[in-house]
Write a protein that holds these residues in place. Structure first.
Motif, mmCIF file in Angstrom:
data_model
loop_
_atom_site.group_PDB
_atom_site.id
_atom_site.type_symbol
_atom_site.label_atom_id
_atom_site.label_comp_id
_atom_site.label_asym_id
_atom_site.label_seq_id
_atom_site.Cartn_x
_atom_site.Cartn_y
_atom_site.Cartn_z
ATOM 1 N N HIS A 35 33.616 48.379 40.199
ATOM 2 C CA HIS A 35 34.453 47.369 39.564
ATOM 3 C C HIS A 35 35.931 47.623 39.842
ATOM 4 O O HIS A 35 36.347 48.764 40.064
ATOM 5 C CB HIS A 35 34.307 47.431 38.038
ATOM 6 N N VAL A 37 39.273 46.711 37.396
ATOM 7 C CA VAL A 37 39.710 46.269 36.074
ATOM 8 C C VAL A 37 41.224 46.439 36.024
ATOM 9 O O VAL A 37 41.746 47.424 36.551
ATOM 10 C CB VAL A 37 39.052 47.114 34.955
ATOM 11 N N LEU A 45 42.443 45.362 28.356
ATOM 12 C CA LEU A 45 41.729 45.464 29.623
ATOM 13 C C LEU A 45 41.204 44.100 30.053
ATOM 14 O O LEU A 45 40.703 43.331 29.235
ATOM 15 C CB LEU A 45 40.558 46.431 29.484
ATOM 16 N N TRP A 47 38.668 42.580 33.089
ATOM 17 C CA TRP A 47 37.807 42.783 34.252
ATOM 18 C C TRP A 47 38.244 41.853 35.379
ATOM 19 O O TRP A 47 38.566 40.682 35.134
ATOM 20 C CB TRP A 47 36.352 42.514 33.868
ATOM 21 N N PHE A 50 33.555 42.725 40.657
ATOM 22 C CA PHE A 50 32.428 43.657 40.777
ATOM 23 C C PHE A 50 31.756 43.442 42.115
ATOM 24 O O PHE A 50 31.650 42.305 42.596
ATOM 25 C CB PHE A 50 31.430 43.411 39.649
ATOM 26 N N TYR A 59 31.270 39.408 42.278
ATOM 27 C CA TYR A 59 31.627 38.522 41.181
ATOM 28 C C TYR A 59 33.111 38.697 40.868
ATOM 29 O O TYR A 59 33.638 39.807 40.960
ATOM 30 C CB TYR A 59 30.793 38.840 39.934
ATOM 31 N N TYR A 60 33.741 37.594 40.452
ATOM 32 C CA TYR A 60 35.180 37.618 40.206
ATOM 33 C C TYR A 60 35.514 36.948 38.877
ATOM 34 O O TYR A 60 34.868 35.986 38.467
ATOM 35 C CB TYR A 60 35.927 36.866 41.311
ATOM 36 N N ALA A 61 36.566 37.445 38.247
ATOM 37 C CA ALA A 61 37.131 36.750 37.093
ATOM 38 C C ALA A 61 37.721 35.429 37.563
ATOM 39 O O ALA A 61 38.208 35.315 38.696
ATOM 40 C CB ALA A 61 38.210 37.605 36.435
ATOM 41 N N ASP A 62 37.693 34.427 36.686
ATOM 42 C CA ASP A 62 38.210 33.110 37.049
ATOM 43 C C ASP A 62 39.684 33.190 37.436
ATOM 44 O O ASP A 62 40.152 32.429 38.285
ATOM 45 C CB ASP A 62 38.038 32.148 35.874
ATOM 46 N N TYR A 95 42.612 49.545 37.861
ATOM 47 C CA TYR A 95 41.676 50.664 37.831
ATOM 48 C C TYR A 95 40.431 50.314 38.631
ATOM 49 O O TYR A 95 39.929 49.184 38.543
ATOM 50 C CB TYR A 95 41.219 50.961 36.407
ATOM 51 N N ILE A 101 24.278 48.282 37.847
ATOM 52 C CA ILE A 101 23.849 46.929 38.158
ATOM 53 C C ILE A 101 23.882 46.103 36.883
ATOM 54 O O ILE A 101 23.449 46.563 35.838
ATOM 55 C CB ILE A 101 22.450 46.921 38.814
ATOM 56 N N TYR A 102 24.484 44.949 36.972
ATOM 57 C CA TYR A 102 24.574 43.993 35.882
ATOM 58 C C TYR A 102 25.063 44.606 34.580
ATOM 59 O O TYR A 102 26.234 44.897 34.426
ATOM 60 C CB TYR A 102 23.244 43.280 35.732
ATOM 61 N N ALA A 103 24.197 44.865 33.615
ATOM 62 C CA ALA A 103 24.647 45.230 32.271
ATOM 63 C C ALA A 103 24.994 46.703 32.102
ATOM 64 O O ALA A 103 25.303 47.128 30.989
ATOM 65 C CB ALA A 103 23.573 44.849 31.248
#
Lengths: 119, 108
Positions: A35, A37, A45, A47, A50, A59-62, A95, A101-103
């Motif tokens: 990740h 962050v 924080l 995110w 990932f 995957y990305y933050a909007d 960071y 994986i996932y969760a």
């Protein structure tokens, strides 16, 4: 022991680009998701992105989607974050963190690298 | 998008118990992780999967999760526990990782 060392931060003008790196050691890098962050000055924080252990899913933050790209080189045990079209609101300590994986939790973190977007 | 809400601050006397809540829609169905961050330092994982502790984390740190609220409990609080604490989950509906708003714990 697990070590994550970020580099590449600095001062960049709005609209500019920067590439962050995260050198990993002490674990089998190619077996774990990773990740990015960030934390703006005095804020919480957030995110950012990932990447799966093999790079097959990202995957990305909007707030960064379409501007930032996460990647990895498992032969070099290194994680990257390419940041384009930078804005003042991207100013933060970035960071890298070891995930799963996932969760799964972010169980180890680097010390961070500061990115300042300012003219 | 999924939102996690924490109280901005919690104050506790040494030796007492601090409870930090993390509210989210049906959070009881998710795995919740908690991080401690001291000033100028990187976050450290203190509780994962609702209630498990990584090696090296004191038993004084515990967690629970049910319904719409997850809770981090710090028993027998010490001065060294003064820090910011964040909850975190993975939102499978958006493939996003979400952090809570953060809680500053002050030891009186």
């Amino acid at each position: 022991q697990v070590q994550l060392v970020e580099s590449g931060g600095g001062v960049v003008q709005p609209g500019g680009s920067l590439r962050l790196s995260c050198a990993a050691s002490g674990f089998t890098f190619s077996s774990y998701g990773m990740h990015w962050v960030r934390q703006a000055p005095g804020k919480g924080l957030e995110w950012v992105a990932f990447i799966r252990y093999d790079g097959s899913n990202k995957y990305y933050a909007d707030s960064v989607k379409g501007r930032f790209t996460i990647s990895r080189d498992n032969s070099k045990n290194t994680l990257y974050l390419q940041m384009n079209s930078l804005r003042a609101e991207d100013t933060a300590v970035y960071y890298c963190a070891k995930g799963g994986i996932y969760a799964r939790p972010l169980d180890y973190w680097g010390q961070g690298t500061l990115v300042t977007v300012s003219s | 998008s999924y939102v996690l809400t924490q109280p901005p601050s919690v104050s506790v006397a040494p030796g007492q118990t601090a409870r930090i809540t993390c509210g989210g829609n049906n959070i009881g169905s998710k795995s919740v992780h908690w991080y401690q961050q001291k000033p100028g330092q990187a976050p450290v994982l203190v509780v994962y999967d609702d209630s498990d502790r990584p090696s090296g984390i004191p038993e004084r740190f515990s967690g629970s999760n049910s319904g719409n609220t997850a809770t981090l409990t710090i028993s027998r609080v010490e001065a060294g526990d003064e820090a910011d604490y964040y909850c975190q989950v993975w939102d499978s509906s958006s493939d996003h990782y979400v952090f809570g708003t953060g809680t500053k714990v002050t030891v009186l």
